[in-house]
Design a protein around this motif. Structure first.
Motif, PDB file in Angstrom:
ATOM      1  N   ARG A  34    -108.442 -27.244 -35.308  1.00  0.00           N
ATOM      2  CA  ARG A  34    -109.538 -27.567 -36.203  1.00  0.00           C
ATOM      3  C   ARG A  34    -110.713 -27.826 -35.282  1.00  0.00           C
ATOM      4  O   ARG A  34    -110.658 -28.726 -34.456  1.00  0.00           O
ATOM      5  CB  ARG A  34    -109.244 -28.782 -37.062  1.00  0.00           C
ATOM      6  N   HIS A  71    -106.710 -29.732 -43.684  1.00  0.00           N
ATOM      7  CA  HIS A  71    -106.769 -28.277 -43.602  1.00  0.00           C
ATOM      8  C   HIS A  71    -106.943 -27.773 -42.178  1.00  0.00           C
ATOM      9  O   HIS A  71    -107.915 -27.111 -41.841  1.00  0.00           O
ATOM     10  CB  HIS A  71    -107.856 -27.711 -44.526  1.00  0.00           C
ATOM     11  N   HIS A  72    -105.993 -28.100 -41.334  1.00  0.00           N
ATOM     12  CA  HIS A  72    -105.958 -27.575 -39.974  1.00  0.00           C
ATOM     13  C   HIS A  72    -105.362 -26.169 -40.003  1.00  0.00           C
ATOM     14  O   HIS A  72    -104.635 -25.808 -40.926  1.00  0.00           O
ATOM     15  CB  HIS A  72    -105.112 -28.477 -39.081  1.00  0.00           C
ATOM     16  N   CYS A  73    -105.662 -25.397 -38.973  1.00  0.00           N
ATOM     17  CA  CYS A  73    -105.108 -24.050 -38.841  1.00  0.00           C
ATOM     18  C   CYS A  73    -103.894 -24.092 -37.924  1.00  0.00           C
ATOM     19  O   CYS A  73    -103.887 -24.812 -36.930  1.00  0.00           O
ATOM     20  CB  CYS A  73    -106.140 -23.100 -38.249  1.00  0.00           C
TER      21      CYS A  73
END
Length: 99
Positions: A34, A71-73
């Motif tokens: 993120r 909402h991290h990748c």
């Protein structure tokens, strides 16, 4: 490598709108990102709960990491340095330059 296994299209848990994605992340090495952070990690498990977003995973990070926000990748098959280079290449920065 596929990002999700057991892929299913379901209703969104908060809005009830159609077309949310439910799936299982494969266990193993990954990058948690993120902007501006990208750290090496491992997916330990994927969980499903009706009261949370569709893809929930438990990760073990390789270094101290303070998550900021949601909402991290999760990136599979790459290292954290490549993700950081991508951030720089697309000029992601917290405040746009005045140049």
């Amino acid at each position: 490598m596929e990002l999700l296994r057991e892929l299913e299209i379901v209703d969104h848990m908060e809005t009830g709108a159609p077309h949310a994605v439910k799936g299982v992340l494969p266990t193993g090495e990954c990058v948690l990102a993120r902007y501006p952070y990208a750290v090496g990690a491992s997916v330990v498990e994927t969980r499903w709960r009706d009261d949370q977003c569709r893809v929930q995973a438990r990760l073990l990070v390789e270094e101290e990491f303070e998550p900021r926000g949601n909402h991290h990748c999760v990136a599979l098959g790459v290292g954290p340095e490549l993700v950081k280079e991508i951030f720089e290449a697309v000029h992601l920065n917290p405040s746009p330059s005045s140049e």
